[in-house]
Motif scaffolding. Structure first.
Motif, PDB file in Angstrom:
ATOM      1  N   HIS A 117      25.747  13.387 -27.083  1.00  0.00           N
ATOM      2  CA  HIS A 117      24.385  13.740 -27.709  1.00  0.00           C
ATOM      3  C   HIS A 117      23.244  13.241 -27.444  1.00  0.00           C
ATOM      4  O   HIS A 117      22.119  14.524 -27.210  1.00  0.00           O
ATOM      5  N   ASP A 118      23.306  12.234 -27.159  1.00  0.00           N
ATOM      6  CA  ASP A 118      22.106  11.611 -26.233  1.00  0.00           C
ATOM      7  C   ASP A 118      22.870  10.054 -25.300  1.00  0.00           C
ATOM      8  O   ASP A 118      23.617   9.887 -25.366  1.00  0.00           O
ATOM      9  N   VAL A 119      21.770  10.320 -24.509  1.00  0.00           N
ATOM     10  CA  VAL A 119      21.865   9.783 -23.182  1.00  0.00           C
ATOM     11  C   VAL A 119      21.093   8.410 -23.257  1.00  0.00           C
ATOM     12  O   VAL A 119      19.714   8.902 -22.744  1.00  0.00           O
ATOM     13  N   PHE A 144      26.743  13.411 -13.835  1.00  0.00           N
ATOM     14  CA  PHE A 144      25.114  13.174 -12.994  1.00  0.00           C
ATOM     15  C   PHE A 144      25.132  13.620 -12.036  1.00  0.00           C
ATOM     16  O   PHE A 144      24.439  14.334 -11.452  1.00  0.00           O
ATOM     17  N   SER A 145      26.128  13.230 -11.096  1.00  0.00           N
ATOM     18  CA  SER A 145      26.221  13.477 -10.026  1.00  0.00           C
ATOM     19  C   SER A 145      27.567  13.606  -9.722  1.00  0.00           C
ATOM     20  O   SER A 145      28.645  13.796  -9.883  1.00  0.00           O
ATOM     21  N   GLN A 182      20.079   6.413 -14.763  1.00  0.00           N
ATOM     22  CA  GLN A 182      17.957   6.785 -15.303  1.00  0.00           C
ATOM     23  C   GLN A 182      17.804   8.483 -14.323  1.00  0.00           C
ATOM     24  O   GLN A 182      17.190   8.630 -14.965  1.00  0.00           O
ATOM     25  N   GLU A 183      17.946   8.254 -12.892  1.00  0.00           N
ATOM     26  CA  GLU A 183      17.290   9.142 -12.371  1.00  0.00           C
ATOM     27  C   GLU A 183      17.806  10.521 -12.393  1.00  0.00           C
ATOM     28  O   GLU A 183      17.760  10.985 -12.964  1.00  0.00           O
ATOM     29  N   GLY A 184      19.872  10.494 -12.893  1.00  0.00           N
ATOM     30  CA  GLY A 184      19.616  11.282 -13.440  1.00  0.00           C
ATOM     31  C   GLY A 184      20.005  12.483 -15.205  1.00  0.00           C
ATOM     32  O   GLY A 184      19.747  13.095 -14.716  1.00  0.00           O
ATOM     33  N   ILE A 185      19.411  11.317 -15.945  1.00  0.00           N
ATOM     34  CA  ILE A 185      19.074  11.588 -17.033  1.00  0.00           C
ATOM     35  C   ILE A 185      17.882  12.268 -17.549  1.00  0.00           C
ATOM     36  O   ILE A 185      17.402  13.344 -17.610  1.00  0.00           O
ATOM     37  N   PHE A 186      16.894  11.795 -16.488  1.00  0.00           N
ATOM     38  CA  PHE A 186      15.476  12.617 -16.646  1.00  0.00           C
ATOM     39  C   PHE A 186      15.746  13.836 -15.260  1.00  0.00           C
ATOM     40  O   PHE A 186      14.889  14.473 -16.149  1.00  0.00           O
ATOM     41  N   GLU A 187      16.224  13.461 -14.003  1.00  0.00           N
ATOM     42  CA  GLU A 187      16.609  14.607 -13.399  1.00  0.00           C
ATOM     43  C   GLU A 187      17.365  16.098 -14.216  1.00  0.00           C
ATOM     44  O   GLU A 187      16.686  17.270 -14.731  1.00  0.00           O
ATOM     45  N   TYR A 188      18.141  15.588 -14.846  1.00  0.00           N
ATOM     46  CA  TYR A 188      18.936  16.520 -16.179  1.00  0.00           C
ATOM     47  C   TYR A 188      18.059  17.282 -17.603  1.00  0.00           C
ATOM     48  O   TYR A 188      17.594  18.726 -17.294  1.00  0.00           O
ATOM     49  N   ASP A 189      17.160  16.551 -17.626  1.00  0.00           N
ATOM     50  CA  ASP A 189      16.313  17.165 -18.909  1.00  0.00           C
ATOM     51  C   ASP A 189      14.990  17.721 -17.904  1.00  0.00           C
ATOM     52  O   ASP A 189      14.370  18.888 -18.482  1.00  0.00           O
TER      53      ASP A 189
END
Length: 198
Positions: A117-119, A144-145, A182-189
């Motif tokens: 739902h959220d991360v 994410f990777s 952290q990087e995955g969350i923002f890259e996805y967003d």
């Protein structure tokens, strides 16, 4: 001519924690900082009263709240007015819906399909296909990777019994795992909001 400093990638957020763009730190002198925008901002950054800029892949967390002094082509001129503590990075929740699996750490060892739902770097909320009890410990694959991150977590509380939505906290995250997450969350967003600058 600006030259990027190694490993100084950042995400730009609004005050209501919406991801607006990504950037690389090119140069800094005190409060004055120059960023190269690596994605097209989703709004006019110079029209905002303030923006927040957070490092996303640096071991030494850097973050500031401040104002845009100007934008020229893909160069963002920024004046930092206050430092932001690392607590914001850990608890900043981004709505992300991904199909994945969790793997119980005791008892029933069958993998369980879930939808996130959220991360955040501190935890995850997810919809499960069967009821989960607070304290339930598991590993979850975060895609994410490649290969996906496999992180330990446990259910903290039930958000909705009817929807089988649960709040979970990550446990024993290594610094490298937290940086990748952290990087995955923002890259996805960012990837799901805007197109990269050419």
């Amino acid at each position: 001519m600006h030259h990027p400093q190694p490993e100084k990638r950042f995400v730009i957020l609004s005050d209501d924690q919406k991801t607006l763009a990504s950037a690389i730190l090119m140069e800094q002198k005190g409060q004055q900082k120059v960023f190269e925008l690596t994605s097209k901002p989703i709004c006019d950054l110079s029209a905002l009263p303030a923006i927040n800029i957070l490092s996303i892949n640096s071991e030494n967390f850097m973050a500031w709240r401040g104002r845009v002094a100007g934008i020229q082509n893909t160069c963002l001129y920024f004046v930092a007015e206050e430092h932001i503590g690392p607590h914001l990075r850990r608890h900043l929740r981004i709505p992300i819906m991904l199909r994945t699996y969790l793997y119980p750490l005791s008892g029933d060892s069958a993998r369980l399909p879930v939808i996130t739902h959220d991360v955040s770097c501190g935890g995850i909320s997810l919809y499960a296909s069967r009821p989960l009890a607070p304290g339930f410990r598991f590993e979850i694959a975060i895609p994410f990777s490649s290969p996906p991150l496999l992180l330990s977590a446990q259910v903290i509380r039930v958000i909705s019994e009817e929807q089988q939505l649960y709040a979970c906290a990550f446990s024993d995250l290594l610094p490298q795992e937290e940086a990748l997450l952290q990087e995955g969350i923002f890259e996805y967003d960012l990837h799901h909001k805007i197109k990269t600058v050419h």
